[in-house]
Structures are given as structure tokens and as C-alpha cells.
Motif scaffolding. Structure first.
Motif, PDB file in Angstrom:
ATOM      1  N   TRP A 153      -7.705  -2.532  -3.912  1.00  0.00           N
ATOM      2  CA  TRP A 153      -7.192  -1.494  -3.014  1.00  0.00           C
ATOM      3  C   TRP A 153      -6.461  -0.418  -3.809  1.00  0.00           C
ATOM      4  N   ILE A 154      -6.671   0.830  -3.347  1.00  0.00           N
ATOM      5  CA  ILE A 154      -5.941   1.937  -3.963  1.00  0.00           C
ATOM      6  C   ILE A 154      -4.724   2.213  -3.076  1.00  0.00           C
ATOM      7  N   THR A 155      -3.543   2.163  -3.630  1.00  0.00           N
ATOM      8  CA  THR A 155      -2.346   2.371  -2.833  1.00  0.00           C
ATOM      9  C   THR A 155      -2.100   3.866  -2.648  1.00  0.00           C
ATOM     10  N   LYS A 156      -1.099   4.177  -1.837  1.00  0.00           N
ATOM     11  CA  LYS A 156      -0.810   5.576  -1.529  1.00  0.00           C
ATOM     12  C   LYS A 156      -0.507   6.371  -2.800  1.00  0.00           C
ATOM     13  N   ASN A 157       0.153   5.719  -3.756  1.00  0.00           N
ATOM     14  CA  ASN A 157       0.471   6.466  -4.983  1.00  0.00           C
ATOM     15  C   ASN A 157      -0.597   6.302  -6.071  1.00  0.00           C
ATOM     16  N   GLY A 158      -1.768   5.765  -5.658  1.00  0.00           N
ATOM     17  CA  GLY A 158      -2.895   5.748  -6.586  1.00  0.00           C
ATOM     18  C   GLY A 158      -3.024   4.509  -7.453  1.00  0.00           C
ATOM     19  N   ALA A 159      -2.092   3.567  -7.310  1.00  0.00           N
ATOM     20  CA  ALA A 159      -2.184   2.347  -8.120  1.00  0.00           C
ATOM     21  C   ALA A 159      -3.291   1.447  -7.571  1.00  0.00           C
ATOM     22  N   LEU A 160      -3.792   0.574  -8.414  1.00  0.00           N
ATOM     23  CA  LEU A 160      -4.854  -0.346  -7.990  1.00  0.00           C
ATOM     24  C   LEU A 160      -4.282  -1.757  -7.851  1.00  0.00           C
ATOM     25  N   THR A 183       0.808  -1.220   0.000  1.00  0.00           N
ATOM     26  CA  THR A 183       0.000   0.000   0.000  1.00  0.00           C
ATOM     27  C   THR A 183       0.836   1.262   0.000  1.00  0.00           C
ATOM     28  N   LYS A 224     -12.465   2.449  -3.403  1.00  0.00           N
ATOM     29  CA  LYS A 224     -13.050   3.539  -4.173  1.00  0.00           C
ATOM     30  C   LYS A 224     -14.292   4.036  -3.437  1.00  0.00           C
ATOM     31  N   TYR A 255       1.660   2.765   2.645  1.00  0.00           N
ATOM     32  CA  TYR A 255       1.358   3.495   3.881  1.00  0.00           C
ATOM     33  C   TYR A 255       2.161   2.903   5.038  1.00  0.00           C
TER      34      TYR A 255
END
Lengths: 501, 128
Positions: A211-218, A166, A184, A168
Motif C-alpha cells: 500500500w502507498i500511504t498518504k505521504n508516499g511511503a510503501l 495510511t 500502484k 488517510y
């Protein structure tokens, strides 16, 4: 040699405090103390003791409140507290234990017993910490994501794999609900509801989400949830173990796409091979059959001219001619079906094309007492099409409708624009007749090559297959609905050519 | 009125046979037939018919080759030819109205009445 253990003492009685400090120092502890209850929390935070000795009855701030404050703070929660009190009431003891105090001593007390209790509490705490470290180490070596949620769905622990995927740090997400951070917006509510309903459900439970990671990847993650229960069986925590299946999902999708592509290609190949074979057969049949038909027709024409005055002979001869002409129509249909004609595309409105088609079958319709009801809007968007092929489509459908109504009837033709969910604009043309309808078991077969219920009348069973092929070549679709005794509706959807203005 | 001489070159002898009967019955035509292309070319040269009905698909020599042979020969190059073909679709018939690639043709099968009217059309001076 282990490090020196630190003990913090809080007692408002200076004499007791002094002697206790002395005794503890002699026993090898590093001691700090206060006689003012208001200072305890700040001092503890600063000193970071291994254990706290707390007098519960102090002036000003109540010892119980201090206890509560320490237990309520993440940084001091883990420090064992031993209560020392002049109060020996059972209620006070119970209250102290409920606040997380590990032992309770009533003044006066035996110092050796207290010392023993201090040592064992510190040892217990250390063993617990060690166990915790060990478990964390084990969890962190796991490649899978491990998330522990409390009853409210807040994250209380997770492992290194979660941080890695993630992006985070644990501090950033601690005590927050996973759906608030990773899902989302439109999936949040459902996830929360699912979590709340989950207590009544069966464990382990499997699910999948993104899941959306901290840098926006899925990342697509497959979860398996297990419940951790108390000794009495109530659920304390949910442990979710997740595997990142993003790559696998992508690979599966690519594989599926490749498979679909292959299948389409295969079907097309088979279809075009079939068409090529039909083409060769059709040419051969046409040549081999049309020549004898030509002889029959020339022959019967000659016979008819010879027996012009004898109706008894004219009629049979005419019937032979008619049969030969019918055979000729079938062969022509076959040739039409098999040959790829060069198509010329133009953008045109549909209603005039329908009108032209109607004019070609007008004669047949008036013979059979068939009425046409038109419902054309004043404006219809243009459709890119091969006009001759489209006429063939409409003529095929009209002739089928006429033939379905031997005693006459009505054909309604409705044209209108519709929009699909995808935003695609279609022009829809619906032909509905009041004819005899199609038997339910025959409906799926009507688009099959060589299927016909009118073989006797000279139908080769190619009309609707050709119709479907043409419609699909234009990027459209054709559907049939029918009720026996009520009639048949043919719905054609063609993509609109012009852009939205 | 002088009869027109029509030559039919077609390997389907029965077809030629009935066409001959139908045309000659009108008393307006005299019909010669050839089931062999080479024989047909020879008859064309010697008899100089007013019109030739030429089948496109024949064994040994196709109607195309026969036609180009006839067009190359000064004795036969001015004789109008109507091709006969069994390989025409409905559309082509409607669209071309009897012409493919600028050539007049009749699609088999054809009724006697239509055949006669097409031949008469082709014989009107100036049309060819």
C-alpha cells in the motif's frame, strides 16, 4: 437522567399536527414539525431528531419521495421513520417498509401504541448505536488493519489502525475502492479483477500487497479476507484483516541477503582452500613427476640414438617418449589450473583474439580435416580481458571441438552483441561443431574438475573448468548445449567494455 | 674442434647420467656431473667448465644459492649457467621463451635434441 429525545413531525393536516405535537410534548419529547413536505429534509438536517413521524400522503412532494431522500443521505439515513397514513393498502405498507420505515400507522390510530412504538424505535436505534460504538472501539483497539468492503469493493468501514498506517482519514476514502487509492497504477487492474473473481472463491483468502500511504511511503501488508453473508447466504461484505509486515519483510530480506553473502563467502573460502590445496599438490606432483619424466625422455632419446638403424627397437622407444610427453602435458595443465597468474587487462575486440587462437590450432585442424566458418560482424564492441587467458579459453573450446570430430567436420564461430533485460550489453561468442556431441548425463559434469571422457588421450579433465573459471573471472558466463550425433554448441557471454554512444 | 666441458649439477643422478650419455655421444661435449651442490661448486672451481646446467630444486642447497656462490667467485663468475626446472607452466614457456627473470632456463622434461641445441646456443660467443 437521559437527555430529552427529539421527534420531528411532518403532517399536512394542521389539526392532527397540533394534537400530535401536544401529546408528544406532554410525553417528554422535544418536538419540531412542519406541514409542508418540501421542508422536511432541510428541517430534519437542522434539527437532528431521534425519530421522524412522517405522513405519507401530503400535497406537493410525495411522502415516499421524502422517505427515499432521507434514507439516501448519509447524515439522515440512521434516523428511524414511523409512517402515518390515511392509506391502509397493503401495497403502500409494503412500499413504506421497503423504504426503511420502522413502523406503519393507519389513521386513526391509538396514540399510546404510537408512543410505545416511538420509544422502542428510539431505544432500538440507541442500542444499535451503542453496539456500533462498541464494535468500533473493539476494532480500533486492534493492531491489525480491518477494512470492510461492499459488493462493489468500496470501503464502508475501517478501523483506527488503517488511519494510522495510511495517514488517510476515513472521510477521505469512504466509498472508494482500496486499489484506486493505495495500489500502484500497474497493480490496480489486477486487484480489481481479483476482487470481482473473489465471490466464487474460497474464504478465508490470503494475499499480500503493497500500500502507498498518504505521504508516499510503501507498506507491505498481508491480508486475510473473510466474507460476511446475509441470512440467505449471499455475500454482503468482504472483511479484510491486514497485518503490516513491512518491517518483517525488510528484516527477512536483510536476513536472506546476509545468508546469501555468508554462503558466497563460504563457497569462496572452500574454493580458495581447495585451490590452495590443489596448488600445493600440483607443485609437488610436478616436481616429483617431471624429474622421472625428464629421465625417461633423456633415456629413451639415448636408446633411440643407439638403435637408430633398428626400426623394431626405435618404435617402442618412441612410444615411451610419447607417453612421457603426454604425462608432461597433463602435469603442465595441472600447474596452469592451480596457479593464479598475474593477469593484465586490456580492452580489445574479440575477433582478432579468436583469429590468433585459431592460428595456434590451425595445424591440428587441417590434419583432422576441420573447416572453420566465421560469422563476425564488421564492428564488435570491445571487451575488457586478459588476452592470453581469453586465448586459452578459445583454444580449449576449439581443441574440444576438433577432438569431437575425429572424421573431420565444421566449426562455426558466431560473434554478436546481445542485450539483457537488465540493460547489460554482452558480446556473445558461439562455437558450434558437427561432432559426436556429449551424452546428456555428462553435460552437467563437463565443468567439473577432473571430469574427462578423454583420459586415455591424456586429458586431465581441467580444460573446461579452467575455461569456465577464466570466463567467470571476466564477469561472463559460459553455457553448453549438445545433442549426441549432432554436435555441441558452446556459448560465451562477456560484458561489453565501452559505454553506449 | 675442442670439446666443450659441461658440468651438470643435479640431485637426480639418473637424469645427469642420461644427459651425459646424450651429450657425449655427439662427440662435441665432455660432461662432468655432480649430484651434490657443494661438490658441484668445487668441480666448477677446479675444472672451469664452459657451461653449467644447474637444477633449481635440490635438497641441502637450492640452485639459486649455488648460482650466487658461483657468481661471487672470480674463478667461476663468467661461466654461463642454464637452470633446469621442473616447475614451469605452458604459458611461461611460450611467453618467456626460456627466460624467467632474465635467466636462461630449460624446463624438465626436455628432449635430448632440444637440450643440445639450447646448450649450443648458449655457447655462441657474445650471446651470454
Amino acid at each position: 437522567m437521559s437527555e430529552q429525545k427529539k421527534v420531528f413531525v411532518a403532517d399536512d393536516d394542521p389539526t392532527a399536527l397540533f394534537s400530535l405535537k401536544e401529546l408528544l410534548s406532554k410525553s417528554g419529547f422535544l418536538v419540531e414539525s412542519t406541514d409542508s413536505p418540501g421542508e422536511v429534509v432541510a428541517r430534519v438536517n437542522n434539527f437532528k431528531p431521534h425519530l421522524i413521524l412522517l405522513d405519507l400522503v401530503m400535497p406537493g412532494l410525495d411522502g415516499f419521495t421524502v422517505c427515499e431522500t432521507l434514507q439516501g443521505d448519509k447524515k439522515t439515513r440512521g434516523i428511524p421513520i414511523i409512517a402515518i397514513s390515511g392509506l391502509a393498502g397493503y401495497a403502500d405498507m409494503e412500499r413504506a417498509y421497503n423504504l426503511g420505515v420502522v413502523a406503519y400507522f393507519t389513521k386513526p390510530y391509538d396514540f399510546q401504541k404510537l408512543l410505545k412504538e416511538i420509544n422502542s424505535a428510539i431505544a432500538y436505534k440507541e442500542a444499535l448505536q451503542e453496539e456500533r460504538n462498541f464494535i468500533s472501539a473493539v476494532l480500533d483497539t486492534a493492531g491489525a488493519l480491518i477494512v470492510v468492503l461492499d459488493r462493489q469493493g468500496r470501503i464502508v468501514r475501517w478501523n483506527a489502525a488503517c488511519e494510522l498506517i495510511t495517514g488517510y482519514a476515513f472521510q477521505e476514502i469512504e466509498n472508494k475502492c482500496p486499489w484506486d487509492i493505495f495500489l500502484k497504477p500497474q497493480e490496480k487492474e489486477e486487484a480489481r479483477a481479483a476482487f470481482e473473481n473473489s465471490y466464487s472463491g474460497q474464504f478465508p483468502r490470503k494475499s499480500e500487497n503493497c500500500w502507498i500511504t498518504k505521504n508516499g511511503a510503501l507498506r507491505t501488508i498481508a491480508w486475510s479476507d473473510t466474507a460476511l453473508t446475509d441470512s440467505d447466504g449471499t455475500i454482503k461484505n468482504i472483511v479484510s484483516t491486514g497485518i503490516d509486515i513491512t518491517e518483517r519483510t525488510l528484516a527477512e530480506e536483510r536476513l536472506q541477503d546476509a545468508y546469501d553473502e555468508l554462503r558466497r563467502a563460504q563457497i569462496q573460502l572452500v574454493q580458495s582452500a581447495k585451490m590452495a590445496a590443489i596448488g600445493r599438490i600440483a607443485n609437488w606432483v610436478a616436481h616429483e613427476i617431471k624429474n622421472p619424466l625428464a629421465i625417461i625422455i633423456q633415456g629413451t632419446d639415448y636408446l633411440k640414438s643407439q638403435v637408430a638403424s633398428e626400426p623394431a627397437l626405435r618404435e617402442p622407444a618412441q612410444r615411451i617418449t610419447d607417453a612421457a610427453l603426454r604425462a608432461d602435458r597433463i602435469v603442465k595443465d595441472l600447474l596452469n589450473f592451480s596457479r593464479q597468474s598475474t593477469s593484465s587487462q586490456e580492452e580489445k575486440e574479440i575477433p582478432p583474439v579468436i583469429e590468433e587462437s585459431l592460428s595456434l590450432v590451425e595445424h591440428q585442424m587441417s590434419l583432422r580435416n576441420v573447416q572453420i566458418l566465421r560469422e563476425f560482424p564488421s564492428y564488435t564492441p570491445k571487451v575488457k580481458m586478459d588476452v592470453n587467458q581469453m586465448k586459452q579459453v578459445f583454444i580449449n573450446i576449439l581443441i574440444n571441438a576438433v577432438e569431437a570430430m575425429p572424421g573431420g567436420g565444421k566449426i562455426s564461430i558466431v560473434v554478436g552483441e546481445t542485450k539483457e533485460e537488465t540493460g547489460r550489453r554482452n558480446l556473445e561468442i558461439v562455437f558450434s561443431d558437427t561432432g559426436e556431441g556429449i551424452l546428456e548425463e555428462n553435460i552437467p559434469k563437463v565443468f567439473e574438475t577432473f571430469f574427462s571422457t578423454k583420459k586415455k588421450e591424456g586429458s586431465a579433465g581441467l580444460g573446461l573448468p579452467i575455461t569456465k573459471e577464466i570466463v567467470e573471472k571476466h564477469g561472463g558466463r559460459i553455457m553448453i548445449e549438445s545433442k549426441t550425433g549432432k554436435g555441441t554448441s558452446v556459448r560465451i557471454k562477456l560484458p561489453v567494455a565501452e559505454p553506449l554512444t | 674442434m675442442a670439446k666443450h666441458t659441461i658440468l651438470i649439477i643435479d640431485d637426480e643422478e639418473d637424469f645427469s647420467y642420461f644427459v651425459k650419455l646424450n651429450l657425449e655421444k655427439t662427440k662435441e661435449f665432455e660432461v662432468l656431473t655432480a649430484s651434490d651442490p657443494e661438490n658441484g661448486i668445487n668441480i666448477a672451481k677446479t675444472a672451469r667448465p664452459d657451461l653449467i646446467l644447474l637444477d633449481i630444486m635440490m635438497p641441502k642447497m637450492g640452485g639459486d644459492d649455488v648460482a650466487s656462490y658461483l657468481l661471487d667467485d672470480p674463478k667461476t663468475k663468467d661461466i654461463p649457467i642454464i637452470f633446469l626446472t621442473a616447475l614451469v607452466r605452458k604459458n611461461e614457456e611460450q611467453e618467456g621463451e626460456g627466460e624467467i627473470g632474465g635467466r636462461t632456463y630449460i624446463s624438465k622434461p626436455v628432449t635430448a635434441a632440444e637440450l643440445i641445441s639450447r646448450i649450443k646456443m648458449a655457447l655462441i660467443p657474445g650471446i651470454w
